[in-house]
Design a protein around this motif. Structure first.
Motif, PDB file in Angstrom:
ATOM      1  N   ALA A  86       0.996  -1.462  -0.057  1.00 25.62           N
ATOM      2  CA  ALA A  86       0.090   0.101   0.095  1.00 25.62           C
ATOM      3  C   ALA A  86       0.999   1.299   0.123  1.00 25.62           C
ATOM      4  O   ALA A  86       0.221   2.427  -0.197  1.00 25.62           O
ATOM      5  N   LEU A 121     -12.848   0.259   2.338  1.00 28.85           N
ATOM      6  CA  LEU A 121     -12.227  -0.104   3.787  1.00 28.85           C
ATOM      7  C   LEU A 121     -12.260   0.889   4.616  1.00 28.85           C
ATOM      8  O   LEU A 121     -11.543   1.985   4.539  1.00 28.85           O
ATOM      9  N   TRP A 168      -4.832   1.096   9.927  1.00 28.45           N
ATOM     10  CA  TRP A 168      -5.817   1.254   8.908  1.00 28.45           C
ATOM     11  C   TRP A 168      -5.147   0.647   7.719  1.00 28.45           C
ATOM     12  O   TRP A 168      -5.627  -0.278   6.895  1.00 28.45           O
ATOM     13  N   ALA A 228      -5.709  -2.682   5.111  1.00 27.05           N
ATOM     14  CA  ALA A 228      -5.637  -2.683   3.768  1.00 27.05           C
ATOM     15  C   ALA A 228      -4.713  -3.456   3.012  1.00 27.05           C
ATOM     16  O   ALA A 228      -4.809  -4.074   1.788  1.00 27.05           O
ATOM     17  N   VAL A 267      -8.399  -1.179  -3.656  1.00 30.54           N
ATOM     18  CA  VAL A 267      -8.725  -0.884  -2.376  1.00 30.54           C
ATOM     19  C   VAL A 267      -8.958   0.737  -2.307  1.00 30.54           C
ATOM     20  O   VAL A 267      -8.164   1.394  -2.743  1.00 30.54           O
ATOM     21  N   LEU A 296      -9.619   3.638   0.579  1.00 27.39           N
ATOM     22  CA  LEU A 296      -9.643   4.008   2.154  1.00 27.39           C
ATOM     23  C   LEU A 296     -10.820   5.023   2.316  1.00 27.39           C
ATOM     24  O   LEU A 296     -10.801   6.049   1.595  1.00 27.39           O
ATOM     25  N   LEU A 343      -3.039   4.704  -2.380  1.00 29.68           N
ATOM     26  CA  LEU A 343      -4.631   4.269  -2.858  1.00 29.68           C
ATOM     27  C   LEU A 343      -5.430   5.544  -2.522  1.00 29.68           C
ATOM     28  O   LEU A 343      -5.231   6.343  -2.060  1.00 29.68           O
TER      29      LEU A 343
END
Length: 282
Positions: free
Chosen positions: A13, A147, A158, A162, A173, A175, A205
């Motif tokens: 990520a 997410l 967090w 992910a 993904v 966020l 992301l």
């Protein structure tokens, strides 16, 4: 704050892994390409009439994705828990009639296959941010995943959540910052807009903000939506209900269609001032 690439526990990520922004494709809608995507609709699917009225209203105002909950995790076991399978069928029908892709929450690994048949984006709620078996299952579904940040989660926790999805093979993904637990009873949560700027530096992301769940009061939602756009959010998740005072779930934080249309006009003007635009579905 992460000091160097070797210390990063969310390698996939991180921007060290991928310096360029990730773009998540949802039907004809692209999230993360610099434009603003608004996802709107009722907190919970209550009836066919309610959902279709809302879908038509939010599309007319310029929303690009329809939100709606078929399964609702509630603090009290006596609160409305959603229509379940019936709600999924109504979301599928609303998608067909409105032309909007659908986002809805999945609560249990055993529901993933069923929900995936009706949803274009699978939502993981704040209570399930660290439900690792669920994260693994939604990753395998191959659908984009939104997410939400846990209500007491750090930014690193967090992003590590992910990472579970990405490590299982799903790089699509989104966020979602939806507020963290505070101490002021006037607001449902504290909307951490600084997290938008921080996360945009740490990860490639896309970042979405849910001002409805963050503040919990409809009158504060427009200001926080505008602030989120100004902070650099790639998208917004906003609750809209045709008759909020009669809503079975979270009516106090839901905008009327008229209020939502007014907000969309403000967001378009603000986006233009920032050299961006708000995506609509043609």
């Amino acid at each position: 704050m992460i000091q160097n690439a070797k210390a990063v526990p969310f390698r996939l990520a991180s921007r060290e892994e991928c310096p360029q922004d990730t773009r998540v494709q949802v039907g004809r809608v692209t999230i993360g390409d610099g434009h603003v995507v608004v996802m709107a609709g009722p907190c919970a699917v209550e009836s066919e009439e309610q959902l279709l009225e809302c879908a038509r209203a939010v599309r007319r105002a310029g929303a690009a994705v329809l939100r709606g909950g078929a399964f609702k995790p509630r603090t009290s076991p006596y609160s409305f828990q959603g229509l379940g399978e019936e709600g999924l069928a109504l979301l599928a029908a609303a998608r067909q009639k409105s032309g909007l892709p659908v986002i809805t929450e999945v609560l249990d690994p055993r529901q993933v296959e069923q929900v995936s048949r009706c949803a274009d984006i699978l939502q993981i709620g704040t209570r399930n941010m660290q439900n690792f078996s669920l994260l693994h299952e939604v990753a395998l579904a191959g659908k984009p995943v939104l997410l939400k940040r846990g209500q007491s989660a750090t930014i690193e926790e967090w992003l590590c959540a992910a990472e579970y999805i990405m490590a299982a093979g799903n790089r699509q993904v989104l966020l979602c910052e939806r507020g963290i637990r505070g101490f002021d009873p006037l607001l449902r949560n504290t909307l951490d807009l600084s997290a938008v700027a921080v996360v945009k530096q740490l990860t490639h992301l896309p970042v979405v903000v849910d001002p409805s769940h963050a503040v919990g009061r409809a009158r504060f939602v427009p200001a926080m939506a505008r602030a989120a756009l100004a902070a650099g959010a790639d998208g917004l998740l906003i609750e809209v209900h045709p008759c909020p005072e009669k809503a079975l779930c979270d009516g106090q934080q839901s905008l009327t269609p008229e209020a939502f249309a007014a907000l969309m006009g403000q967001l378009r003007a603000l986006a233009r001032a920032m050299g961006r635009d708000v995506v609509t579905v043609c």
